[in-house]
Design a protein around this motif. Sequence first.
Motif, PDB file in Angstrom:
ATOM      1  N   HIS A  60       0.827  -1.195   0.000  1.00  0.00           N
ATOM      2  CA  HIS A  60       0.000   0.000   0.000  1.00  0.00           C
ATOM      3  C   HIS A  60       0.867   1.253   0.000  1.00  0.00           C
ATOM      4  O   HIS A  60       1.911   1.312   0.663  1.00  0.00           O
ATOM      5  CB  HIS A  60      -0.912   0.011   1.219  1.00  0.00           C
ATOM      6  N   ARG A  61       0.405   2.308  -0.698  1.00  0.00           N
ATOM      7  CA  ARG A  61       1.181   3.530  -0.759  1.00  0.00           C
ATOM      8  C   ARG A  61       0.554   4.662   0.045  1.00  0.00           C
ATOM      9  O   ARG A  61       1.014   5.800  -0.023  1.00  0.00           O
ATOM     10  CB  ARG A  61       1.375   3.952  -2.219  1.00  0.00           C
ATOM     11  N   ALA A  62      -0.520   4.367   0.774  1.00  0.00           N
ATOM     12  CA  ALA A  62      -1.093   5.336   1.710  1.00  0.00           C
ATOM     13  C   ALA A  62      -1.069   4.725   3.099  1.00  0.00           C
ATOM     14  O   ALA A  62      -1.445   3.566   3.280  1.00  0.00           O
ATOM     15  CB  ALA A  62      -2.529   5.701   1.335  1.00  0.00           C
ATOM     16  N   MET A  63      -0.621   5.509   4.073  1.00  0.00           N
ATOM     17  CA  MET A  63      -0.594   5.053   5.461  1.00  0.00           C
ATOM     18  C   MET A  63      -1.132   6.161   6.347  1.00  0.00           C
ATOM     19  O   MET A  63      -0.981   7.350   6.044  1.00  0.00           O
ATOM     20  CB  MET A  63       0.814   4.639   5.887  1.00  0.00           C
ATOM     21  N   TYR A  64      -1.775   5.752   7.439  1.00  0.00           N
ATOM     22  CA  TYR A  64      -2.574   6.665   8.261  1.00  0.00           C
ATOM     23  C   TYR A  64      -2.272   6.459   9.748  1.00  0.00           C
ATOM     24  O   TYR A  64      -1.996   5.347  10.177  1.00  0.00           O
ATOM     25  CB  TYR A  64      -4.069   6.361   8.092  1.00  0.00           C
ATOM     26  N   TRP A  65      -2.394   7.545  10.497  1.00  0.00           N
ATOM     27  CA  TRP A  65      -2.494   7.468  11.953  1.00  0.00           C
ATOM     28  C   TRP A  65      -3.854   8.005  12.382  1.00  0.00           C
ATOM     29  O   TRP A  65      -4.274   9.083  11.946  1.00  0.00           O
ATOM     30  CB  TRP A  65      -1.404   8.281  12.649  1.00  0.00           C
ATOM     31  N   TYR A  66      -4.521   7.215  13.240  1.00  0.00           N
ATOM     32  CA  TYR A  66      -5.776   7.623  13.858  1.00  0.00           C
ATOM     33  C   TYR A  66      -5.612   7.587  15.372  1.00  0.00           C
ATOM     34  O   TYR A  66      -4.883   6.762  15.913  1.00  0.00           O
ATOM     35  CB  TYR A  66      -6.914   6.660  13.498  1.00  0.00           C
ATOM     36  N   LYS A  67      -6.383   8.443  16.037  1.00  0.00           N
ATOM     37  CA  LYS A  67      -6.485   8.416  17.491  1.00  0.00           C
ATOM     38  C   LYS A  67      -7.913   8.024  17.849  1.00  0.00           C
ATOM     39  O   LYS A  67      -8.869   8.553  17.266  1.00  0.00           O
ATOM     40  CB  LYS A  67      -6.168   9.802  18.058  1.00  0.00           C
ATOM     41  N   GLN A  68      -8.057   7.106  18.803  1.00  0.00           N
ATOM     42  CA  GLN A  68      -9.392   6.682  19.205  1.00  0.00           C
ATOM     43  C   GLN A  68      -9.532   6.730  20.720  1.00  0.00           C
ATOM     44  O   GLN A  68      -8.792   6.053  21.432  1.00  0.00           O
ATOM     45  CB  GLN A  68      -9.704   5.272  18.685  1.00  0.00           C
ATOM     46  N   LYS A  69     -10.498   7.505  21.170  1.00  0.00           N
ATOM     47  CA  LYS A  69     -10.853   7.533  22.585  1.00  0.00           C
ATOM     48  C   LYS A  69     -11.984   6.526  22.824  1.00  0.00           C
ATOM     49  O   LYS A  69     -12.691   6.119  21.886  1.00  0.00           O
ATOM     50  CB  LYS A  69     -11.294   8.936  22.986  1.00  0.00           C
ATOM     51  N   ALA A  70     -12.158   6.173  24.091  1.00  0.00           N
ATOM     52  CA  ALA A  70     -13.140   5.150  24.444  1.00  0.00           C
ATOM     53  C   ALA A  70     -14.541   5.525  23.952  1.00  0.00           C
ATOM     54  O   ALA A  70     -14.981   6.664  24.086  1.00  0.00           O
ATOM     55  CB  ALA A  70     -13.161   4.951  25.950  1.00  0.00           C
ATOM     56  N   LYS A  71     -15.205   4.549  23.363  1.00  0.00           N
ATOM     57  CA  LYS A  71     -16.603   4.676  22.908  1.00  0.00           C
ATOM     58  C   LYS A  71     -16.783   5.724  21.809  1.00  0.00           C
ATOM     59  O   LYS A  71     -17.880   6.266  21.628  1.00  0.00           O
ATOM     60  CB  LYS A  71     -17.536   4.988  24.082  1.00  0.00           C
ATOM     61  N   LYS A  72     -15.703   6.035  21.095  1.00  0.00           N
ATOM     62  CA  LYS A  72     -15.760   7.000  19.998  1.00  0.00           C
ATOM     63  C   LYS A  72     -15.185   6.374  18.727  1.00  0.00           C
ATOM     64  O   LYS A  72     -14.405   5.431  18.813  1.00  0.00           O
ATOM     65  CB  LYS A  72     -14.950   8.248  20.344  1.00  0.00           C
ATOM     66  N   PRO A  73     -15.548   6.906  17.553  1.00  0.00           N
ATOM     67  CA  PRO A  73     -14.910   6.419  16.330  1.00  0.00           C
ATOM     68  C   PRO A  73     -13.484   6.942  16.230  1.00  0.00           C
ATOM     69  O   PRO A  73     -13.118   7.923  16.910  1.00  0.00           O
ATOM     70  CB  PRO A  73     -15.779   7.023  15.217  1.00  0.00           C
ATOM     71  N   PRO A  74     -12.654   6.314  15.410  1.00  0.00           N
ATOM     72  CA  PRO A  74     -11.295   6.833  15.206  1.00  0.00           C
ATOM     73  C   PRO A  74     -11.319   8.230  14.600  1.00  0.00           C
ATOM     74  O   PRO A  74     -12.163   8.548  13.766  1.00  0.00           O
ATOM     75  CB  PRO A  74     -10.684   5.822  14.232  1.00  0.00           C
ATOM     76  N   GLU A  75     -10.351   9.056  15.027  1.00  0.00           N
ATOM     77  CA  GLU A  75     -10.184  10.408  14.475  1.00  0.00           C
ATOM     78  C   GLU A  75      -8.898  10.440  13.673  1.00  0.00           C
ATOM     79  O   GLU A  75      -7.830  10.077  14.194  1.00  0.00           O
ATOM     80  CB  GLU A  75     -10.080  11.439  15.602  1.00  0.00           C
ATOM     81  N   LEU A  76      -8.981  10.906  12.459  1.00  0.00           N
ATOM     82  CA  LEU A  76      -7.799  10.978  11.605  1.00  0.00           C
ATOM     83  C   LEU A  76      -6.811  12.004  12.135  1.00  0.00           C
ATOM     84  O   LEU A  76      -7.183  13.126  12.498  1.00  0.00           O
ATOM     85  CB  LEU A  76      -8.219  11.343  10.177  1.00  0.00           C
ATOM     86  N   MET A  77      -5.525  11.577  12.152  1.00  0.00           N
ATOM     87  CA  MET A  77      -4.459  12.506  12.540  1.00  0.00           C
ATOM     88  C   MET A  77      -3.615  12.883  11.317  1.00  0.00           C
ATOM     89  O   MET A  77      -3.456  14.060  10.995  1.00  0.00           O
ATOM     90  CB  MET A  77      -3.555  11.856  13.590  1.00  0.00           C
ATOM     91  N   PHE A  78      -3.058  11.886  10.657  1.00  0.00           N
ATOM     92  CA  PHE A  78      -2.144  12.116   9.545  1.00  0.00           C
ATOM     93  C   PHE A  78      -2.382  11.089   8.441  1.00  0.00           C
ATOM     94  O   PHE A  78      -2.764   9.953   8.719  1.00  0.00           O
ATOM     95  CB  PHE A  78      -0.673  11.963   9.988  1.00  0.00           C
ATOM     96  N   VAL A  79      -2.090  11.509   7.196  1.00  0.00           N
ATOM     97  CA  VAL A  79      -2.080  10.601   6.056  1.00  0.00           C
ATOM     98  C   VAL A  79      -0.789  10.819   5.282  1.00  0.00           C
ATOM     99  O   VAL A  79      -0.414  11.966   5.003  1.00  0.00           O
ATOM    100  CB  VAL A  79      -3.275  10.822   5.107  1.00  0.00           C
ATOM    101  N   TYR A  80      -0.128   9.718   4.934  1.00  0.00           N
ATOM    102  CA  TYR A  80       1.022   9.750   4.037  1.00  0.00           C
ATOM    103  C   TYR A  80       0.638   9.077   2.730  1.00  0.00           C
ATOM    104  O   TYR A  80       0.050   7.992   2.734  1.00  0.00           O
ATOM    105  CB  TYR A  80       2.213   9.004   4.657  1.00  0.00           C
ATOM    106  N   SER A  81       0.983   9.748   1.618  1.00  0.00           N
ATOM    107  CA  SER A  81       0.804   9.166   0.292  1.00  0.00           C
ATOM    108  C   SER A  81       2.152   9.171  -0.395  1.00  0.00           C
ATOM    109  O   SER A  81       2.786  10.234  -0.469  1.00  0.00           O
ATOM    110  CB  SER A  81      -0.197   9.971  -0.540  1.00  0.00           C
ATOM    111  N   TYR A  82       2.569   8.015  -0.879  1.00  0.00           N
ATOM    112  CA  TYR A  82       3.901   7.895  -1.492  1.00  0.00           C
ATOM    113  C   TYR A  82       4.974   8.490  -0.589  1.00  0.00           C
ATOM    114  O   TYR A  82       5.829   9.260  -1.032  1.00  0.00           O
ATOM    115  CB  TYR A  82       3.921   8.566  -2.866  1.00  0.00           C
TER     116      TYR A  82
END
Lengths: 112, 113
Positions: B29-51
């Motif tokens: 894969h050429r896209a990678m992501y960091w998400y932060k997730q607090k309890a009982k919540k959906p993941p929140e996007l932090m960063f995306v890398y492409s290539y």
Amino acid sequence: AQSVTQLDSHVSVSEGTPVLLRCNYSSSYSPSLFWYVQHPNKGLQLLLKYTSAATLVKGINGFEAEFKKSETSFHLTKPSAHMSDAAEYFCVVSPYGQNFVFGPGTRLSVLP
Amino acid sequence: DTEVTQTPKHLVMGMTNKKSLKCEQHMGHRAMYWYKQKAKKPPELMFVYSYEKLSINESVPSRFSPECPNSSLLNLHLHALQPEDSALYLCASSSLTAGNTIYFGEGSWLTVV
């Protein structure tokens, strides 16, 4: 703008009875749609995915979802709940590229 | 089984510490992501890398510093965190084709004391 609504924050069913988790979305594009499951203290696992092929999508562990464009819905169903299905379920819309929009989640409880 | 591997699974750090979270994928894969997730919540996007280039930064505080050394690896460097940063940090990857699927790792549980 894209958004995802999961109509129930918590669903409780008895073991062996059907499961219905509801998801509605709004998108300016023809999106890809996903359901993910998250068991306690685990990451997100892909259950199934819709990408403009068949409107009825079959996933893992007996789950399936039906895409209804006229209703902008993508509800998740399973004919018979199992105790191991107890988890958090997220409906996700991807209108394009690396843009993934998460619903707030539905917690499924399965009673013995 | 997930093909996105995250280490460590659990991390406890003080507010003055420097630590890193690591993520690896071998799906090409050429896209990678960091998400932060607090309890009982959906993941929140932090960063995306492409290539291997940072393409999305969701206004994350500078105490979080991402790094993508190559197409398979993604790091998140942590420094001077606050207790409210305690959460599950999820790494994910996807291809860059239309209709791509995002795959998640098991996450790293971070506790800031």
